[in-house]
Each structure stands twice: as C-alpha cells, then as structure tokens.
Design a protein around this motif. Sequence first.
Motif, mmCIF file in Angstrom:
data_model
loop_
_atom_site.group_PDB
_atom_site.id
_atom_site.type_symbol
_atom_site.label_atom_id
_atom_site.label_comp_id
_atom_site.label_asym_id
_atom_site.label_seq_id
_atom_site.Cartn_x
_atom_site.Cartn_y
_atom_site.Cartn_z
ATOM 1 N N ASP A 47 0.818 -1.215 0.000
ATOM 2 C CA ASP A 47 0.000 0.000 0.000
ATOM 3 C C ASP A 47 0.851 1.264 0.000
ATOM 4 O OD1 ASP A 47 -2.335 -1.558 0.125
ATOM 5 O OD2 ASP A 47 -3.333 -0.032 1.327
ATOM 6 N N VAL A 220 -1.411 3.710 6.643
ATOM 7 C CA VAL A 220 -1.178 2.344 6.168
ATOM 8 C C VAL A 220 -0.865 1.427 7.347
ATOM 9 C CG1 VAL A 220 0.273 0.863 4.736
ATOM 10 C CG2 VAL A 220 -0.409 3.108 3.890
ATOM 11 N N GLY A 223 -4.061 0.688 9.021
ATOM 12 C CA GLY A 223 -4.813 -0.208 8.144
ATOM 13 C C GLY A 223 -4.302 -1.635 8.229
ATOM 14 N N HIS A 227 -6.436 -4.767 9.607
ATOM 15 C CA HIS A 227 -6.682 -5.862 8.669
ATOM 16 C C HIS A 227 -6.211 -7.207 9.211
ATOM 17 C CE1 HIS A 227 -7.286 -8.013 5.005
ATOM 18 N NE2 HIS A 227 -6.002 -8.143 4.739
ATOM 19 N N THR A 264 -6.177 8.360 4.883
ATOM 20 C CA THR A 264 -7.344 7.647 5.401
ATOM 21 C C THR A 264 -7.740 6.452 4.541
ATOM 22 O OG1 THR A 264 -8.859 9.134 4.221
ATOM 23 C CG2 THR A 264 -8.274 9.721 6.484
ATOM 24 N N PRO A 266 -6.054 3.793 3.320
ATOM 25 C CA PRO A 266 -5.669 2.454 3.792
ATOM 26 C C PRO A 266 -6.506 1.989 4.982
ATOM 27 C CG PRO A 266 -3.723 3.820 3.442
ATOM 28 C CD PRO A 266 -4.914 4.722 3.365
ATOM 29 N N ILE A 267 -6.875 2.923 5.865
ATOM 30 C CA ILE A 267 -7.730 2.573 7.009
ATOM 31 C C ILE A 267 -9.114 2.169 6.505
ATOM 32 C CG2 ILE A 267 -8.732 3.396 9.165
ATOM 33 C CD1 ILE A 267 -6.450 5.419 9.351
ATOM 34 N N GLU A 269 -9.857 0.958 3.580
ATOM 35 C CA GLU A 269 -9.728 -0.338 2.915
ATOM 36 C C GLU A 269 -9.796 -1.477 3.935
ATOM 37 O OE1 GLU A 269 -6.525 -2.676 0.032
ATOM 38 O OE2 GLU A 269 -5.901 -0.906 1.165
ATOM 39 N N ALA A 270 -9.040 -1.345 5.036
ATOM 40 C CA ALA A 270 -9.001 -2.392 6.052
ATOM 41 C C ALA A 270 -10.367 -2.551 6.727
ATOM 42 C CB ALA A 270 -7.931 -2.075 7.088
#
Length: 334
Positions: A47, A220, A223, A227, A264, A266-267, A269-270
């Motif tokens: 990422d 990231v 995230g 995840h 924000t 990547p957060i 996405e998770a």
Amino acid sequence: MFVFEFFNNQLLKMVWLSDLVKLLVEDVFGLNISERLGGSIHFFIYDVIKIFILLSVLIFAISYVQSFFPPERTRKILGRYNGVTANILGALLGTITPFCSCSSIPLFIGFTSAGLPIGVTFSFLISSPLVDLASVLLLASIFNWKIAIAYVLVGLVLAVLGGTIISKAKLEDCVEPFVYSNKMMESEQEELTTKDRINFGKDQVKDIVKKVWLYILIGVGIGAAIHNWVPENIISAVLGQDKWYSVLIATLVGVPMYADIFGTLPIAEALVLKGVGLGTVLSFMMGVTALSLPSMIMLKKVVKTKLLAVFLGVVTIGIIVIGYVFNTFGYLLV
C-alpha cells in the motif's frame, strides 16, 4: 473491455506490485502472507509503494492542469457567475486543488477578500480537501470505479449544498474584517512555458509528498493492524452494518484527527475488508478530511463563531446523511 480491465488491474490496483511484494515477503523474509505478521508486512509495503506512486503521478498531472488557473484568473472566472452556478464552479474548482483542509484556507481568504460570495468560497473549502481528481483514481484502485465516482458525486453535492445554505443565510458579517481588507493583487499572471508548468508540477509533488508522507505511513500502518490483528467481531460490535450508531461514531471519531484522503484510504480499505459498512467508512473519511480539528482552529481565526457553527452543522449533517444512504444502498456499488 479487456483494455479497461488491464488498466484497472495493472495500473491502478497494481496487481504486479502485489505479486512482487508477495515474493519479497515469502521468499526473502520467509513469512506467509496468509498469516498475521506476513499479511501485515505485505499490506504495509504494497500500500505504501502503490499510494506514493499513484500520488506522485496524479499530483503532477493535476498540478500541470492547475498551472493554467492561477488564483487571479480563477477569481475572474468565478466572478462572472452567481447563485448555484457559482457554487457548482467553486466546488469543481476544489477538485483540481489537491490540498488538505488547512492548506485550502489561505485560498479561501484570498477568494473572499477578492469579493467572491462566501457561499462560493465555502463550496470550494468543502470540496478541496474532500474530493480531488487524485482521490477518484486512488479510490478506484482500492475499491472500484462505482464507489469512486459515487464518492466524488456526493462530495460535490455536499459542497454545493453547503455553500448554497451558507449563502442563503446571509452571514457575510460573520467573516473577520481583516479578510475583506486583505485585497488580492490585480496583476496579470505571466504566461508560463511548458517547462515552467513541468517544474511547477514537480514542485507540487515534492511539496505535497513532504506534507503527507507521515500521514500515509501512519494510515497504512493502522490499516495493516486493523486488517491483520484486530478481530472482526470487535470491529463489528462497534461499527458493524447492523449498528444504527456506527455512522455517528465514525464521523465523530474522524473530526479530531488530521490527515488527508491519502492517509485515510488504507484505514478505509481495512475496515471494509473487516465488514464495516461502506457508508460508515466514507463518513469516517469525510469527517477526517473535511472537519479536522486543526483546520477548524485555523478557520475560527477568519470567521466568527456563528458562521463556523453553521459550517460545522451543515457539513456534519451532510456527512451523516451520506453515510446512512451508502449503508442502505451501498450493495448496489459492490
């Protein structure tokens, strides 16, 4: 169709990069990406590299286009229009200015001091950190094109409605007097050469990357932790799609943070991968980017409490409504 799929997978989602990072993690580090530690390292490296590549390319392209519209020229263009049309143009202008909310405030001051209606400048102020052309491609690279386009459309609608409401409220006297006295120069912008525009694009990339790199790494990192380390049942208990209050919590949690959309994503996405509703995730993103506490502190220095309260109220309610709408109909975009 094949060309679009290739573009989407290889250039936006960078599947090739994911495969390379998988080889690095499994063959060099000796870790399994299906396990927590290996998965976290893969998520983080992949990422970070993907976001920085896309960010640099997109900011350069946007800045090159932006070089044709310096503040004075933009003011003259916007000054020709009024009403909702001007609000729409102000919101659209925000999409080609890849700034965080704090960076947008000096331009807000400049436009207001140049005589543009405050409703138009607030449409710009809402859309600039919330929606930009780079965010469209980054959202598409993480989610899909339907979600990316829907996010941009609702962001623009929120910016136009917010600016229109503030304009109808007649709150011009709630702007600090020094803003109106800080007049912009009426000098003509020197015509830039292609080389000047390329250099401007490079400088913008360097400047913006310097401002956001830490937030990207933090985003990231969070995230990757969500995840791979935070149990899904814990997240579902607080932000699950069946929780009516999830949108409210996500919006309010985002307000005290300070980041831009690149940090924000990547957060977001998770959280989506953990089963959090799309509307809840988008509300969190919008709360962070449009209502960050540092930007509100800066804005308080140029507007009075009444106008700030109206701005916060309109944008917060708009974000919450958007969150519930996406949670209800988001399945159509997946």
